[in-house]
Motif scaffolding. Sequence first.
Motif, PDB file in Angstrom:
ATOM      1  N   VAL A   1       0.841  -1.196   0.000  1.00 21.35           N
ATOM      2  CA  VAL A   1       0.000   0.000   0.000  1.00 21.35           C
ATOM      3  C   VAL A   1       0.878   1.248   0.000  1.00 21.35           C
ATOM      4  CG1 VAL A   1      -1.723   1.309   1.301  1.00 21.35           C
ATOM      5  CG2 VAL A   1      -1.953  -1.160   1.065  1.00 21.35           C
ATOM      6  N   GLU A   2       1.961   1.209   0.742  1.00 19.17           N
ATOM      7  CA  GLU A   2       2.867   2.354   0.801  1.00 19.17           C
ATOM      8  C   GLU A   2       3.476   2.644  -0.572  1.00 19.17           C
ATOM      9  OE1 GLU A   2       2.904  -0.175   3.031  1.00 19.17           O
ATOM     10  OE2 GLU A   2       2.075   0.924   4.722  1.00 19.17           O
TER      11      GLU A   2
ATOM     12  N   ARG B   1      -1.249   7.561   2.203  1.00 12.67           N
ATOM     13  CA  ARG B   1      -1.507   6.144   2.458  1.00 12.67           C
ATOM     14  C   ARG B   1      -2.931   5.925   2.971  1.00 12.67           C
ATOM     15  NH1 ARG B   1      -0.704   3.407   7.164  1.00 12.67           N
ATOM     16  NH2 ARG B   1       0.321   5.226   8.012  1.00 12.67           N
ATOM     17  N   LYS B   2      -3.409   6.800   3.850  1.00 14.47           N
ATOM     18  CA  LYS B   2      -4.760   6.685   4.395  1.00 14.47           C
ATOM     19  C   LYS B   2      -5.814   6.872   3.305  1.00 14.47           C
ATOM     20  CE  LYS B   2      -3.641   8.018   9.092  1.00 14.47           C
ATOM     21  NZ  LYS B   2      -3.916   8.958  10.193  1.00 14.47           N
TER      22      LYS B   2
ATOM     23  N   TYR C   1      -5.960   3.591   1.447  1.00  4.55           N
ATOM     24  CA  TYR C   1      -6.686   2.590   2.235  1.00  4.55           C
ATOM     25  C   TYR C   1      -8.196   2.809   2.119  1.00  4.55           C
ATOM     26  CZ  TYR C   1      -2.872   0.184   4.659  1.00  4.55           C
ATOM     27  OH  TYR C   1      -1.792  -0.598   4.958  1.00  4.55           O
ATOM     28  N   GLU C   2      -8.632   4.063   2.169  1.00  3.27           N
ATOM     29  CA  GLU C   2     -10.059   4.367   2.054  1.00  3.27           C
ATOM     30  C   GLU C   2     -10.588   4.000   0.667  1.00  3.27           C
ATOM     31  OE1 GLU C   2     -13.894   5.827   3.180  1.00  3.27           O
ATOM     32  OE2 GLU C   2     -12.190   4.999   4.253  1.00  3.27           O
TER      33      GLU C   2
ATOM     34  N   ILE D   1      -9.411   1.706  -1.269  1.00  3.30           N
ATOM     35  CA  ILE D   1      -9.447   0.237  -1.306  1.00  3.30           C
ATOM     36  C   ILE D   1     -10.689  -0.256  -0.583  1.00  3.30           C
ATOM     37  CG2 ILE D   1      -8.318  -1.855  -0.447  1.00  3.30           C
ATOM     38  CD1 ILE D   1      -5.617  -0.366  -0.974  1.00  3.30           C
ATOM     39  N   ARG D   2     -10.987   0.317   0.567  1.00  2.44           N
ATOM     40  CA  ARG D   2     -12.171  -0.076   1.330  1.00  2.44           C
ATOM     41  C   ARG D   2     -13.448   0.142   0.528  1.00  2.44           C
ATOM     42  NH1 ARG D   2     -16.191   1.808   4.308  1.00  2.44           N
ATOM     43  NH2 ARG D   2     -15.675   3.990   4.032  1.00  2.44           N
TER      44      ARG D   2
ATOM     45  N   ARG E   1      -5.760  -9.594  -0.991  1.00  3.10           N
ATOM     46  CA  ARG E   1      -5.557  -9.693   0.454  1.00  3.10           C
ATOM     47  C   ARG E   1      -4.912 -11.044   0.728  1.00  3.10           C
ATOM     48  NH1 ARG E   1      -7.294  -6.945   4.710  1.00  3.10           N
ATOM     49  NH2 ARG E   1      -8.805  -5.770   3.513  1.00  3.10           N
TER      50      ARG E   1
ATOM     51  N   THR F   1      -2.452  -8.856   5.065  1.00  4.87           N
ATOM     52  CA  THR F   1      -1.639  -7.988   4.215  1.00  4.87           C
ATOM     53  C   THR F   1      -2.350  -7.688   2.895  1.00  4.87           C
ATOM     54  OG1 THR F   1       0.344  -9.015   5.146  1.00  4.87           O
ATOM     55  CG2 THR F   1       0.619  -7.771   3.110  1.00  4.87           C
ATOM     56  N   LEU F   2      -2.246  -6.448   2.444  1.00 12.51           N
ATOM     57  CA  LEU F   2      -2.793  -6.059   1.150  1.00 12.51           C
ATOM     58  C   LEU F   2      -1.659  -5.889   0.151  1.00 12.51           C
ATOM     59  CD1 LEU F   2      -5.378  -3.308   2.145  1.00 12.51           C
ATOM     60  CD2 LEU F   2      -5.878  -5.585   1.297  1.00 12.51           C
TER      61      LEU F   2
END
Length: 74
Positions: free
Chosen positions: A17-18, A28-29, A32-33, A35-36, A45, A49-50
């Motif tokens: 993700v980084e 990064r956040k 993540y959002e 992806i969610r 997944r 781990t992603l």
Amino acid sequence: MSTPPVAAVAAPAFLTVEEAAELLRVNRKTLYEAIRLEQIPGVARIGKTLRIRRAALLEWTAGKGRDSALGSRK
């Protein structure tokens, strides 16, 4: 004949993700959002781990229009 840059040859098929956030130049956040919300293709997944498939991510970004925002909601 020129050879491709070392970074291009050694580029991994799957990104953390980084690494993906750095490639997309987003926080990064934020990634993540996205992806969610299932806005990012090629996400795998593995346990907790992603990983994000680099080819899918690059293809997706190439198809995005200029007005598209990473975090835009449908």
